[in-house]
Scaffold this active site. Structure first.
Site, PDB file in Angstrom:
ATOM      1  N   GLU A 153     -17.064  14.530  -8.794  1.00  0.00           N
ATOM      2  CA  GLU A 153     -18.087  13.882  -7.980  1.00  0.00           C
ATOM      3  C   GLU A 153     -18.613  12.600  -8.630  1.00  0.00           C
ATOM      4  O   GLU A 153     -19.787  12.493  -8.990  1.00  0.00           O
ATOM      5  CB  GLU A 153     -19.247  14.850  -7.709  1.00  0.00           C
ATOM      6  CG  GLU A 153     -18.862  16.015  -6.835  1.00  0.00           C
ATOM      7  CD  GLU A 153     -20.045  16.907  -6.468  1.00  0.00           C
ATOM      8  OE1 GLU A 153     -19.949  17.648  -5.486  1.00  0.00           O
ATOM      9  OE2 GLU A 153     -21.085  16.850  -7.185  1.00  0.00           O
ATOM     10  N   GLU A 306     -14.749  21.876  -2.666  1.00  0.00           N
ATOM     11  CA  GLU A 306     -15.953  22.690  -2.800  1.00  0.00           C
ATOM     12  C   GLU A 306     -16.585  22.913  -1.444  1.00  0.00           C
ATOM     13  O   GLU A 306     -16.668  22.006  -0.623  1.00  0.00           O
ATOM     14  CB  GLU A 306     -16.996  22.016  -3.698  1.00  0.00           C
ATOM     15  CG  GLU A 306     -16.642  21.896  -5.151  1.00  0.00           C
ATOM     16  CD  GLU A 306     -17.787  21.268  -5.951  1.00  0.00           C
ATOM     17  OE1 GLU A 306     -18.941  21.295  -5.461  1.00  0.00           O
ATOM     18  OE2 GLU A 306     -17.528  20.748  -7.042  1.00  0.00           O
TER      19      GLU A 306
END
Length: 664
Positions: A153, A306
């Protein structure tokens, strides 16, 4: 180039982030037993393991990782191995404070959370490359390994002096000279002209509004600086294992990265998706992110890196997913092109900042509802995998999206703080989704020739090549629908004469845009048969032989703009100077799609039911809270019900899913 197909090997990857360093080693065997029981075939390892692997500078502790990978491989569970570089150990900030980022006020961002690194720091990059090199050398040929996952991320921003030096180099490459920089940034305004490169700094805290050209370039630069970090690590692991695909996980519609540019550097495009279970339109958001990610993957399969099995602790009130919602959204991602459905994380943490973030195996353990739902999803994916992996979702509609325009749209000094780019984008996608369409996304400079309909919700900034691309698309017979305040600025955020690019005004049959009339929160403007929201504009139609060349589809009613055009059509080009309320935007876009020759995946759907075609399969998903009956012409077999025959109609339970194949 390796692809997701090389990692899936005919399966739908199913699993999640696995952080065994948080647990005693005797727990590992129990984890593996429960994973196998649930059909888990892939785990991501090492995302936040830097301090464990390198407890002190230059020291390596790989023994635990050796044992873990061997255990997983022995039990048939593949490994997506992450480079741990998203969060440096505390020793790095302590020994090398220059690696710590500084915020816009010049304050240090300390360790104690995550992602505390300056992307421009040579010291950080040195340590990141070193640990990546050693990790790749040791495990690049390990039989458990199926994919590399770089960092995590990417979202760090920094305004330090090292960043300033890097920013100047980037600006020199982009603009070539200070004269060109001054022109691009419009520094004649407010006496901002630069006489030396040393005077140029990142857009730090200022007395008043900051230069919008400077802030736009800094957003571009930050995305590129992070991309340099990614490609450096990607190249290292690819050198050691050229047969394995490489990815990094995007966040859903994250503003900090140019997702189109980044995706071109990935073998596998992956994303983290966290719709709010309390949001009645969470399924639409999930669909939108799936459509965007599939498009970044150039129409090929993509990866849910995710998602949450239940609650997400991210602020406010965190609610779990109601029964069946995890399965519904997981299979919805598959319908929209995903060949991997994974979670953060496998086992819910007992300590740390995210101990209330759900896991596939929650605090309730094997007997908990989360794990039982995971069992069901794993079984569904095993059934679907042979039929769906590698197939594509075909779309005849493109929604145009550009991070550069989004960045420019956020500038200081804009006309309305209430205009949110993502809200407008989502409103248009919602209208298409509720009308039964599954659109793709595209950059405004992409080849649009394969689409019957192109919609532009709101692109304030359009480059000259983008404008020419839209003109060529319509001239080639395509249908174009543009929302308000599109094509106002060029690539350096310079407002175009006439309030809209002259070529676009000619395309839409507009003489000029006299004034922009943004609306307050909750305010609306009357139009023929509906209410406009967010925005309105005072536009004048161009005249041909004394008569308007464009057709007025709807006019404003009441107020300052009474009688002026709100929605216009000029041949195949439509322009909406306001955002119609949802009940009006949906039928309008459905009507335009119909005239463009685009038909939904299945007509006559009840409200809340989504139909998506992937390959030769028809996915039906009930996002409603009550059972519904769906009419499906012909005879089909439901793969999720052991091939049970479906003739004419079927019933979908609350949050129910059917995957149909037409009978031969």
């Amino acid at each position: 180039m390796p692809t997701l197909h090389d990692a899936t090997r005919g399966r739908i990857l199913f699993g999640g982030d696995y952080n065994p360093e948080q647990w005693p080693e005797e727990v590992w065997a129990e984890d593996v037993r429960l994973m196998k029981n649930a059909g888990v075939n892939s785990v991501t390892v090492g995302v936040f393991s830097w301090a464990r692997i390198e407890p002190r500078p230059g020291v390596r502790d790989f023994d635990w990782l050796d044992r873990l990978l061997e255990l997983l491989h022995t039990n048939g569970i593949g490994v997506v191995l992450a480079t741990p570089t998203s969060t440096p150990p505390p020793w790095m900030g302590s020994l090398h404070p220059e690696t710590l980022p500084r915020d816009e006020n010049g304050e240090i961002v300390w360790w104690g959370s995550r992602q505390q690194f300056c992307p421009s720091s040579p010291t950080y990059r040195h340590y990141a490359a070193a640990i990546t090199e050693d990790l790749a050398a040791r495990y690049g040929g390990h039989p458990a390994l199926t994919m590399w996952h770089i960092n995590n991320e990417y979202c760090t921003h920094c305004w330090c002096d090292t960043t300033a030096q890097h920013f100047r180099l980037w600006l020199h490459d982009r603009h070539g000279s200070l004269d060109h920089l001054n022109s691009a940034w419009g520094t004649a305004f407010w006496s901002q002209r630069y006489d030396s490169w040393d005077e140029v700094i990142p857009p730090r805290r200022a007395q008043y509004l900051r230069n919008p050209g400077q802030t736009l370039d800094f957003k571009r630069f930050t995305s590129d600086a992070l991309l340099e970090c990614y490609t450096a690590e990607r190249d290292i692991v690819a050198r050691h294992s050229p047969h394995l695909p490489v990815t990094t996980n995007f966040m859903s519609l994250w503003t900090g990265q140019d997702g189109w540019k980044w995706a071109a550097h990935e073998d596998v495009v992956s994303v983290d998706i966290y719709p709010d279970p309390k949001d009645p339109l969470g399924g639409q958001y999930n669909a939108m992110i799936g459509d965007l990610t599939r498009s970044q993957a150039r129409g090929g399969p993509w990866m849910v890196m995710e998602q949450a099995a239940g609650a997400v602790k991210s602020g406010g009130v965190s609610r779990p997913k109601p029964r069946g919602l995890n399965r519904l959204w997981s299979l919805q991602s598959v319908a929209h092109g995903a060949d991997a459905v994974c979670y953060f994380q496998w086992r819910q943490s007992r300590q740390g900042a995210e101990k209330f973030h759900s896991g596939m195996l929650g605090h309730a353990g094997e007997a908990g509802r989360s794990y039982h739902e995971i069992l069901h999803i794993g079984a569904d994916l095993a059934v679907l995998a042979p039929q769906v992996t590698g197939t594509q979702v075909r779309s005849q509609i493109a929604v145009l999206h550009d991070w550069n325009s989004w960045w420019a749209d956020q500038q200081d000094g804009r006309l309305s703080d209430h205009l949110d780019y993502t809200d407008v984008l989502r409103a248009w996608h919602r209208a298409l989704w509720e009308a039964g369409h599954t659109p793709s996304f595209a950059h405004p400079e992409h080849d649009l020739g394969g689409y019957r309909l192109v919609v532009v919700p709101h692109l304030y900034l359009l480059t000259d090549p983008a404008v020419e691309n839209l003109l060529a698309y319509v001239q080639g017979g395509g249908t174009l629908v543009c929302g308000f305040m599109t094509g106002v600025a060029d690539e350096v955020d310079r407002v175009r004469e006439g309030g809209m690019d002259a070529r676009l005004r000619e395309l839409f049959g507009l003489a000029t845009v006299h004034e922009w009339w943004p609306l307050e929160v909750g305010e609306s403007v009357g139009c023929d048969g509906f209410l406009g929201t967010v925005w309105s504009e005072e536009v004048e139609l161009a005249l041909t032989a004394g008569r308007p060349g464009a057709e007025t589809i709807a006019s404003y009613r009441g107020g300052e703009l009474d009688g002026l055009p709100a929605v216009t059509r000029n041949g195949h080009a439509w322009y909406l100077s306001t955002l119609p309320e949802p009940a009006a935007l949906r039928p309008l876009l459905a009507r335009i799609a119909d005239t463009a020759g685009v038909v939904p995946a299945l007509e006559g759907l009840p409200p809340g039911v989504e139909a998506v075609r992937r390959g030769d399969l028809l996915f039906l998903l009930n996002h409603g809270l009550l059972p519904v009956t769906v009419t499906v012409p012909g005879t089909h077999h439901d793969l999720l019900l052991a091939g049970a025959e479906v003739q004419g109609t079927l019933t979908l339970e609350r949050h129910g899913v059917a995957v149909l194949r037409e009978a031969a």
